[in-house]
Design a protein around this motif. Sequence first.
Motif, short mmCIF file in Angstrom:
data_model
loop_
_atom_site.label_atom_id
_atom_site.label_comp_id
_atom_site.label_asym_id
_atom_site.label_seq_id
_atom_site.Cartn_x
_atom_site.Cartn_y
_atom_site.Cartn_z
N PHE A 88 19.54 -3.53 4.56
CA PHE A 88 18.64 -3.82 3.44
C PHE A 88 18.85 -2.86 2.27
CE2 PHE A 88 15.57 -5.23 6.99
CZ PHE A 88 16.17 -6.48 7.05
N GLY A 89 19.55 -1.75 2.51
CA GLY A 89 19.78 -0.79 1.45
C GLY A 89 19.46 0.62 1.91
N ALA A 90 19.75 1.58 1.05
CA ALA A 90 19.46 2.99 1.33
C ALA A 90 18.14 3.36 0.67
CB ALA A 90 20.58 3.87 0.81
N PHE A 91 17.14 3.71 1.47
CA PHE A 91 15.82 4.02 0.96
C PHE A 91 15.50 5.50 1.16
CE2 PHE A 91 15.58 -0.44 2.49
CZ PHE A 91 15.31 -1.06 1.28
N SER A 92 14.84 6.09 0.18
CA SER A 92 14.41 7.49 0.29
C SER A 92 13.24 7.58 1.26
CB SER A 92 14.00 8.02 -1.08
OG SER A 92 12.80 7.38 -1.52
N ARG A 93 12.88 8.82 1.65
CA ARG A 93 11.75 9.00 2.55
C ARG A 93 10.45 8.51 1.90
NH1 ARG A 93 14.16 8.78 6.87
NH2 ARG A 93 12.16 9.18 7.87
N ALA A 94 10.32 8.74 0.59
CA ALA A 94 9.12 8.29 -0.11
C ALA A 94 9.04 6.77 -0.14
CB ALA A 94 9.09 8.85 -1.53
N GLU A 95 10.18 6.11 -0.35
CA GLU A 95 10.19 4.65 -0.36
C GLU A 95 9.83 4.08 1.02
OE1 GLU A 95 13.45 3.56 -3.80
OE2 GLU A 95 14.19 4.35 -1.89
N LEU A 96 10.38 4.70 2.06
CA LEU A 96 10.03 4.27 3.42
C LEU A 96 8.55 4.46 3.68
CD1 LEU A 96 13.05 5.74 5.42
CD2 LEU A 96 12.55 3.32 5.05
N ALA A 97 8.00 5.59 3.22
CA ALA A 97 6.58 5.88 3.44
C ALA A 97 5.71 4.84 2.75
CB ALA A 97 6.25 7.28 2.93
N ALA A 98 6.05 4.47 1.51
CA ALA A 98 5.26 3.49 0.77
C ALA A 98 5.32 2.12 1.44
CB ALA A 98 5.76 3.40 -0.67
N MET A 99 6.54 1.71 1.84
CA MET A 99 6.68 0.40 2.50
C MET A 99 5.98 0.40 3.86
SD MET A 99 10.54 -0.91 1.63
CE MET A 99 11.39 0.51 2.32
N GLY A 100 6.13 1.50 4.59
CA GLY A 100 5.50 1.58 5.91
C GLY A 100 3.99 1.54 5.84
N ALA A 101 3.41 2.21 4.83
CA ALA A 101 1.95 2.19 4.67
C ALA A 101 1.47 0.78 4.36
CB ALA A 101 1.54 3.15 3.55
N LEU A 102 2.23 0.08 3.56
CA LEU A 102 1.86 -1.29 3.21
C LEU A 102 1.87 -2.19 4.45
CD1 LEU A 102 3.03 -2.94 -0.07
CD2 LEU A 102 2.83 -4.29 1.99
N VAL A 103 2.91 -2.08 5.26
CA VAL A 103 3.01 -2.89 6.49
C VAL A 103 1.92 -2.49 7.47
CG1 VAL A 103 4.47 -3.39 8.50
CG2 VAL A 103 5.47 -3.35 6.21
N ASP A 104 1.63 -1.20 7.57
CA ASP A 104 0.57 -0.72 8.47
C ASP A 104 -0.78 -1.32 8.07
OD1 ASP A 104 -0.41 0.87 10.60
OD2 ASP A 104 -1.05 2.41 9.19
N TYR A 105 -1.03 -1.35 6.78
CA TYR A 105 -2.30 -1.90 6.28
C TYR A 105 -2.39 -3.40 6.54
CZ TYR A 105 -6.10 -2.82 2.93
OH TYR A 105 -7.27 -3.20 2.32
N LEU A 106 -1.28 -4.10 6.39
CA LEU A 106 -1.28 -5.54 6.66
C LEU A 106 -1.53 -5.81 8.14
CD1 LEU A 106 1.66 -6.83 4.42
CD2 LEU A 106 -0.80 -7.09 4.05
N ALA A 107 -0.95 -4.98 9.01
CA ALA A 107 -1.18 -5.15 10.45
C ALA A 107 -2.66 -4.94 10.77
CB ALA A 107 -0.32 -4.18 11.24
N LEU A 108 -3.29 -4.00 10.08
CA LEU A 108 -4.71 -3.73 10.29
C LEU A 108 -5.57 -4.87 9.78
CD1 LEU A 108 -7.06 -1.74 10.98
CD2 LEU A 108 -6.92 -1.00 8.60
N THR A 109 -5.35 -5.30 8.56
CA THR A 109 -6.23 -6.32 7.97
C THR A 109 -6.00 -7.70 8.56
OG1 THR A 109 -4.67 -6.66 6.14
CG2 THR A 109 -6.46 -5.08 5.79
#
Length: 420
Positions: free
Chosen positions: A254-275
């Motif tokens: 999918f591409g090379a992502f920085s740690r900050a980019e991974l953190a932002a995407m991961g938080a979004l997915v985590d929130y979707l799993a919760l809601t």
Amino acid sequence: MISASPFAQPARRGYSSRDRKGGRPLDTQQTVTPMMAQYLEIKAENPEALLFYRMGDFYEMFFDDAVAAADALDIALTKRGQHLGQDIQMCGVPVHSAESYLLTLIRKGFRVAVAEQMEDPAEARKRGSKAVVNRQVVRLVTPGTLTEESLLEARRHNFLAAFAEVRDEAALAWADISTGEFRVMPCPPARLGPELARLAPSEVLVSEAKEADWAGTVSESGAALTPLSRGSFDSDSAERRLCALYGVGTLDAFGAFSRAELAAMGALVDYLALTQKGRLPLLRPPVRENAARAMQIDAATRRNLELTQALSGGREGSLVHAIDRTVTAAGARLLERRLAAPSRDLAEIRARHQAVRFLLDKPRLAEALRTDLRRVPDIDRALSRLALDRGGPRDLAAIRTGLVQAAAVAELLTGETPPL
């Protein structure tokens, strides 16, 4: 991994964990009916959201939830028995028209937990006369997680964004779960305000440790702010979360992502799993945007140019409203995205000009294409609802019609080599 409840901040008008008049803790061990005991237990798990508690053909609300909802929805407030010696306030809305009430509550700043009956009442009665129908919260409805057709504007995206800071890096991720679009980009803190102005998200996720830092910026964009625990923004957990979502061993494809980019995407997915209570929407693979390829416009300039929203509010009177002649909802959303972030890539600009010239030179083909496209339903949003098990016959019909029209469009372009 799903984090703890993100709704740690006081709700705009929330449920109090104490008795409304006496200030005493709600205690499910007191003498209460089995149904009310179940309600209090579910409510305790969702303290910062209004609880829509399914009872037959109605969603009922009790205690402070009922008071807040009755006021916001302008519906009757009644009473149902007593708890701790005081009347239980109650109101309700019909299940068949619940979407319109949900939209009103979301627009007024509430979040709603929807508790459905998970079994037939006849099954519950087999366990005894006092048995209660099993109920569970099946989703948390928030501004950035809407999928229902009646709750969304067909010609606009409904973005959920997440902003992450990891050491000296920062990134912004955003997704529209109603269409599956999922993007991320590096975003220095100084750029957060302008980027939120461009995207106009409905809801922004930030680390609870940074809530105070970004409350003003998010509020200025018109979005709702939702703080999440630090664990939601952990980049290592985020990478595992994303790999699990797409069923891959690594994100390299999918591409090379920085740690900050991974953190932002991961938080979004985590929130979707919760809601969404574990039922994740159909998200396309993440696309990394290059900020240098789009014109940078600050929030004040964007507002005064009225690119996608008029100064008076709303779409009417804006540039996009004046020039939008698209015949599909997806086309309207694409046009708005391009106006909000004009390209600086010369090759891309020339390709768009060539596509326009091609169709200007072939007016009959252009009109035939418009006729066929006009019959294309909103396939993206139909797919999203089906993926979340919220779809119906109309969504299946939309997919069928879309495929038929895709074939018609392909036939029109047979023999042509358009730069479209």
